[in-house]
Design a protein around this motif. Sequence first.
Motif, mmCIF file in Angstrom:
data_model
loop_
_atom_site.group_PDB
_atom_site.id
_atom_site.type_symbol
_atom_site.label_atom_id
_atom_site.label_comp_id
_atom_site.label_asym_id
_atom_site.label_seq_id
_atom_site.Cartn_x
_atom_site.Cartn_y
_atom_site.Cartn_z
ATOM 1 N N LYS A 217 0.810 -1.209 0.000
ATOM 2 C CA LYS A 217 0.000 0.000 0.000
ATOM 3 C C LYS A 217 0.852 1.272 0.000
ATOM 4 C CE LYS A 217 -3.839 -2.254 2.424
ATOM 5 N NZ LYS A 217 -4.695 -2.256 3.648
ATOM 6 N N ILE A 218 2.139 1.094 0.179
ATOM 7 C CA ILE A 218 3.069 2.229 0.154
ATOM 8 C C ILE A 218 3.469 2.505 -1.285
ATOM 9 C CG2 ILE A 218 5.325 3.068 0.894
ATOM 10 C CD1 ILE A 218 3.327 2.888 3.156
ATOM 11 N N SER A 219 3.433 3.771 -1.680
ATOM 12 C CA SER A 219 3.820 4.143 -3.040
ATOM 13 C C SER A 219 5.318 4.017 -3.232
ATOM 14 C CB SER A 219 3.383 5.584 -3.330
ATOM 15 O OG SER A 219 1.978 5.706 -3.294
ATOM 16 N N ARG A 220 5.743 3.953 -4.489
ATOM 17 C CA ARG A 220 7.179 3.837 -4.778
ATOM 18 C C ARG A 220 7.955 4.989 -4.131
ATOM 19 N NH1 ARG A 220 4.706 1.936 -9.434
ATOM 20 N NH2 ARG A 220 5.429 -0.138 -10.110
ATOM 21 N N LYS A 221 7.431 6.184 -4.272
ATOM 22 C CA LYS A 221 7.983 7.364 -3.589
ATOM 23 C C LYS A 221 6.828 7.937 -2.788
ATOM 24 C CE LYS A 221 10.246 11.834 -4.423
ATOM 25 N NZ LYS A 221 10.679 12.802 -5.456
ATOM 26 N N HIS A 222 6.772 7.607 -1.505
ATOM 27 C CA HIS A 222 5.565 7.907 -0.739
ATOM 28 C C HIS A 222 5.557 9.327 -0.165
ATOM 29 C CE1 HIS A 222 1.910 6.078 1.013
ATOM 30 N NE2 HIS A 222 2.047 7.080 1.882
ATOM 31 N N CYS A 223 6.610 9.683 0.560
ATOM 32 C CA CYS A 223 6.655 11.030 1.139
ATOM 33 C C CYS A 223 8.097 11.442 1.405
ATOM 34 C CB CYS A 223 5.838 11.110 2.426
ATOM 35 S SG CYS A 223 6.508 10.161 3.813
ATOM 36 N N GLY A 224 8.283 12.733 1.557
ATOM 37 C CA GLY A 224 9.592 13.286 1.887
ATOM 38 C C GLY A 224 9.519 14.063 3.188
ATOM 39 N N ILE A 225 10.582 13.946 3.999
ATOM 40 C CA ILE A 225 10.624 14.641 5.298
ATOM 41 C C ILE A 225 11.919 15.433 5.382
ATOM 42 C CG2 ILE A 225 10.606 14.381 7.802
ATOM 43 C CD1 ILE A 225 9.200 11.681 7.393
ATOM 44 N N ILE A 226 11.807 16.706 5.695
ATOM 45 C CA ILE A 226 12.979 17.572 5.859
ATOM 46 C C ILE A 226 12.950 18.176 7.255
ATOM 47 C CG2 ILE A 226 14.183 19.645 5.069
ATOM 48 C CD1 ILE A 226 12.983 19.215 2.344
ATOM 49 N N PHE A 227 14.059 18.058 7.979
ATOM 50 C CA PHE A 227 14.197 18.743 9.265
ATOM 51 C C PHE A 227 14.803 20.110 9.025
ATOM 52 C CE2 PHE A 227 17.131 19.715 12.886
ATOM 53 C CZ PHE A 227 16.145 20.121 13.770
ATOM 54 N N GLN A 228 14.179 21.159 9.604
ATOM 55 C CA GLN A 228 14.666 22.523 9.463
ATOM 56 C C GLN A 228 15.137 23.032 10.814
ATOM 57 O OE1 GLN A 228 15.454 23.641 6.776
ATOM 58 N NE2 GLN A 228 13.836 24.183 5.377
ATOM 59 N N GLY A 229 16.456 23.023 11.016
ATOM 60 C CA GLY A 229 17.016 23.438 12.296
ATOM 61 C C GLY A 229 16.764 24.890 12.628
ATOM 62 N N ILE A 230 16.749 25.759 11.625
ATOM 63 C CA ILE A 230 16.614 27.190 11.879
ATOM 64 C C ILE A 230 15.268 27.524 12.514
ATOM 65 C CG2 ILE A 230 15.710 27.701 9.574
ATOM 66 C CD1 ILE A 230 17.239 30.316 9.681
ATOM 67 N N SER A 231 14.219 26.760 12.165
ATOM 68 C CA SER A 231 12.888 26.999 12.733
ATOM 69 C C SER A 231 12.456 25.878 13.660
ATOM 70 C CB SER A 231 11.857 27.163 11.608
ATOM 71 O OG SER A 231 11.953 26.098 10.688
ATOM 72 N N ASP A 232 13.330 24.869 13.830
ATOM 73 C CA ASP A 232 13.094 23.753 14.741
ATOM 74 C C ASP A 232 11.775 23.041 14.430
ATOM 75 O OD1 ASP A 232 13.967 22.110 16.843
ATOM 76 O OD2 ASP A 232 12.684 23.138 18.286
ATOM 77 N N ASN A 233 11.556 22.751 13.156
ATOM 78 C CA ASN A 233 10.379 21.989 12.774
ATOM 79 C C ASN A 233 10.682 21.166 11.517
ATOM 80 O OD1 ASN A 233 10.330 23.897 10.732
ATOM 81 N ND2 ASN A 233 8.643 25.065 11.625
ATOM 82 N N TYR A 234 9.672 20.586 10.941
ATOM 83 C CA TYR A 234 9.843 19.717 9.780
ATOM 84 C C TYR A 234 8.982 20.208 8.616
ATOM 85 C CZ TYR A 234 11.995 16.153 12.827
ATOM 86 O OH TYR A 234 12.810 15.467 13.690
ATOM 87 N N VAL A 235 9.391 19.817 7.415
ATOM 88 C CA VAL A 235 8.579 20.028 6.225
ATOM 89 C C VAL A 235 8.302 18.658 5.624
ATOM 90 C CG1 VAL A 235 8.425 21.067 3.939
ATOM 91 C CG2 VAL A 235 9.590 22.286 5.775
ATOM 92 N N SER A 241 -0.028 8.065 -3.779
ATOM 93 C CA SER A 241 -1.409 7.927 -4.239
ATOM 94 C C SER A 241 -2.315 7.456 -3.109
ATOM 95 C CB SER A 241 -1.480 6.932 -5.403
ATOM 96 O OG SER A 241 -0.966 5.668 -5.011
ATOM 97 N N THR A 242 -1.728 6.915 -2.042
ATOM 98 C CA THR A 242 -2.529 6.366 -0.940
ATOM 99 C C THR A 242 -2.516 7.246 0.304
ATOM 100 O OG1 THR A 242 -0.632 4.999 -0.293
ATOM 101 C CG2 THR A 242 -2.296 3.974 -1.702
ATOM 102 N N GLY A 243 -1.713 8.291 0.315
ATOM 103 C CA GLY A 243 -1.834 9.316 1.335
ATOM 104 C C GLY A 243 -0.911 9.237 2.541
ATOM 105 N N VAL A 244 -0.713 10.404 3.134
ATOM 106 C CA VAL A 244 -0.055 10.564 4.430
ATOM 107 C C VAL A 244 -1.069 11.281 5.306
ATOM 108 C CG1 VAL A 244 1.849 11.610 5.698
ATOM 109 C CG2 VAL A 244 2.237 10.715 3.405
#
Length: 278
Positions: A217-235, A241-244
């Motif tokens: 059920k996981i897509s070939r490229k499902h999602c991307g996660i980036i940590f942003q230290g300057i704002s101390d959060n994630y993008v 196709s199946t969602g996050v």
Amino acid sequence: MENLRENRGVIKFWIFTILTVGIYGIYFWWHVCKDLNTACGYTEETDSDRTPNYIVVCLLGLITIGIYIIYWKYKQGNRMRSAGYKYNLMISEGGWSYILWPFFPIAGVLIADHLFFANLNKICGAYNRAAAKQGAGYQEHAGQDTAQAPEEDTMALTEMQEGPSTLMPPVIDTGMESTIFCKKGEYAGTEITVKDGEEIILGRDGSQSHLVLLNKKISRKHCGIIFQGISDNYVVTDYSSTGVYFADGSRFPKGEPVICERGTLLSLSSGENQFILQ
């Protein structure tokens, strides 16, 4: 590297401008143009949106009977909003805000200036934090060898002056790290280290993903996660196709980067794989 001003205020601006018969206003906007080019320019790949100095802006305004001033505020307003997005700042006002507000008598002009100054203060603050963290790394190396700056830091400082190499999401590397905890699924109990500014791809295809999940059920490229230290959060960006999904069941918009705070639970597809952004 000189810090940009972060405390512009509309009341002080108008009082000093009136008391100096406009001289302070020219001085003030001169520095606004300079700081716009520095703070916004850090996030831009080209110089096409750079503003000329304020004397040139005024002259063009006179030649065009004020039309260029309206265009300038519209363009720089959109420029600030775009830069804010890349700094992970919430700036809702675009160019039209600074053009339409002055149509409201008296208060409209003050509100437009207040919004412009407040948003520029945010952008300058984000730039100052990035510059401070880059400078701290430089000083650490400089203490080891004062004769010549290390190649790594020279590249970092050059990158800071010229702007990041990608438009979205921003890559402002502070050298920080964070972790993603796998709460449920194939990697349950595992912590994954993520470096500042680097996108970690989760998916089923090993040629496209850093973390491979075998669930069909996981897509070939499902999602991307980036940590942003300057704002101390994630993008987080959903490519699937199946969602996050968030913990409350609401789905991420597909293909759009979403800012997530630490502690956010990500549920992939039907929920067999869950991750916590720590």
